[in-house]
Design an enzyme around this catalytic site. Structure first.
Site: not given
Lengths: 233, 233, 233, 233
Positions: A97, A99, A122, A173, A231
């Site tokens: 998580h 910001h 991708d 958020h 890939y």
């Protein structure tokens, strides 16, 4: 220190430090966790500890019901969100998580990030979902636990699979991302931030820029993730 | 050098160097001060001295009436603003002033920064106030002293508390931030800059982005600052 | 090497390296010169030499009629512009030219940079002038010499003094800045880039943002440059 | 290791590392190749290998029909595009592909980058072309090979020469650039990114900013590339 979770803490520590190295956080505005499915616990950053002083042994071990199993510090204030996701999504190994700037800007705009190009394709074939701001009855309850509910509701509403779409924006958020382990969760956080910046610039240059056409979405995704992917090594 | 203000000067020096390390200033476009309430003085950066050559012993000690108590150099040209704030706001311990890019851009736009998300709400529950440009009668007087007056008038007009809102934009000029000590004032300057950039991007992506709803403002602020706060150690 | 211009070359070299350190150039997109009024010559960066390999002894000495006085390399392709300015503006000691991002963007927009705030007013009281693109008859002639003519014409048209306004944008091209020496010319180039970015952001946030009012322009400029200036040591 | 391609691999390795140093890639979102015309082969980055662990001996040698000539790893997933360009454009020595931010934003906008100033004109006299998104029949076929076809078709449609215009945007994807060797291809990728950012900002500041007038385009290009060029040593 001879903790049975030594390796788990180190994985978690390294991933948190990556968050900082990749410019995805300032101060303590982010956290990463890593799960140990066998023991039903996860390792997570302690709350409000600066990256410059964080040490592997500061990492806290928590179970899926938010009981602290090991560690002298209080775990991240977002711990209950992590626990809820680990409990409900059996195949994820790490959660991050942040910001990060552009991710937050889209979250504050309350808009999904449209799939505009192959950098996005991708990694996932859907627009990056933005969950609507939390309902008032959920805010007043167990907030961080309910952030987990909010994420699952959004995936249900939009009919998305957490195995294919490894990231979300929480309206007002910021972003959560996950993956097979903590390093992959951090990687997805960075991809999200890069894609968010590109999508922002694209709409500034051309407000009518079309979404990537379906044939190209399919092609790029299969190149990396399909049965015949070619890939990487 | 056996100054009784040695520790105060060092606190002030470290905070000024942080301003530079956090990319909040170029050249000498900023200054931080730290107060010693017991002795009724504060330490402040000398005017126009580059961060690369600044030393702790260069820091100037000034009282709340702008008398130089200790130091061979001229204090920051903004000293009177700092003095006025320390004199009137009894519970602040440090003040920072910068010309950080996004903060200045909002100040030049003469707009409050709307509270768009939880990054903002984790720190304050109000829009970040932008004081209108100084009245002509104040400009012609004691300019920097009057900048202090301008700040207090703005807080009075908007019915804000300096203990809850630890930052302001001066219209056409730039930001001031404060806190319990100099390090916290610098921290608030960085938070302001980050929030200013996010709010800028949010409005570019979605000109109709709504303010954060009141229930979420309240929740996030209390998480960090309320009686039952559970963020940090 | 016992050149009589050793110190001049070193001043010029240091200023050119600053251009790079301040992120004002990529590759070789910029040049700085330093004048020696007594000998009627100036030192300038050699053309197309990367900053990573540039050495003080590579700097070329040229007179005001563009004759190479000392140096094994070809001087900057913009040398004639520098020569023209030194010849006509007797009191400047250094000139810098860059392709810094925000400065170029305003130059390509063919707009003066409005004075929006005190960061700008601390350095000059006028909008930063943008010279219109060069007239076709000048382009076909002695191009770089004529860039000098273009700069002087713009200052004449706008009734500006080169001693008060130490910077200009050339429409469709980029910025030139000057000052009492090469270091000040580089300083002014950085100030211009910072002010250009702030003005860009200001207009994005508020397309109707007003220019700084005259009373504040005057106050801030005099604080730093007036007879009773009180900024710096 | 005594490969006959040792020098070629080192050239390719150095160019790939430059891509990273110039902030043109995150993770593995880019690749550079270098050709050996005498032996009809080129060296290219292995697929999905992080720059931090990449070594010169990891570089793969491939011929123009995509056969691996030397190397233990799988070559870049974009190898067929490189091969197609080398096969059809006899005079290029290096190719670079990135997902650099501003270049991708223009590609996602599906717009050519207008020539707004001399930074652009110093390198090419045309708008930077953006190829339309690939036709569905090409996507379903040999995708990367067909990206090569797409590039050549775009140059034919717009009547451009690959010797004069050393860069292109692929609609919805990103940039390719080339040049006499791998280092020049990387240089052109950086120039493209810089010009893309400047053009973006120019249009944000002035949506009606005019293209550079023809007389200035011609002048700046000839200054660097004409028979009487006088830039560089």
């Amino acid at each position: 220190m001879s903790s049975k979770y030594k390796l788990l803490k180190e994985e978690c520590y390294e991933a948190n430090m990556q968050l900082n190295a990749l410019n995805l956080v300032v101060y303590t505005f982010g956290n990463v966790s890593a799960v140990d499915r066998e023991n039903g616990v996860f390792a997570i950053k302690p709350s409000g500890v600066a990256y410059e002083v964080l040490k592997p042994e500061d990492i806290v071990i928590v179970d899926f019901d938010n009981n602290i199993i090991e560690g002298a510090m209080r775990p991240s204030s977002d711990t209950k969100t992590h626990a809820y996701l680990y409990k409900n999504w059996a195949e994820i190994g790490g959660i991050a998580h942040t910001h990060a700037t552009y991710s937050v800007a889209w979250a504050q705009s309350q808009l999904d990030i449209p799939i505009f190009g192959t950098t996005h394709a991708d990694h996932l074939t859907a627009d990056i979902p933005c969950a609507p701001p939390m309902r008032d009855d959920l805010i007043e309850g167990n907030y961080e636990h309910n952030t987990g509910i909010q994420i699952l509701e959004c995936f249900k509403d939009k009919q998305l699979s957490y195995k294919e779409v490894e990231m979300i924006l929480i309206g007002n958020h910021g972003p959560f991302a996950w993956g097979k382990n903590a390093a992959k969760a951090v990687y997805n956080s960075k991809v999200l931030e890069v894609v968010a910046e590109m999508a922002y610039l694209t709409r500034q240059i051309n407000p009518n820029a079309p979404r990537l056409k379906d044939s190209l979405i399919k092609k790029h995704y299969e190149r990396k993730h399909g049965a015949n992917s070619y890939y990487g090594q």
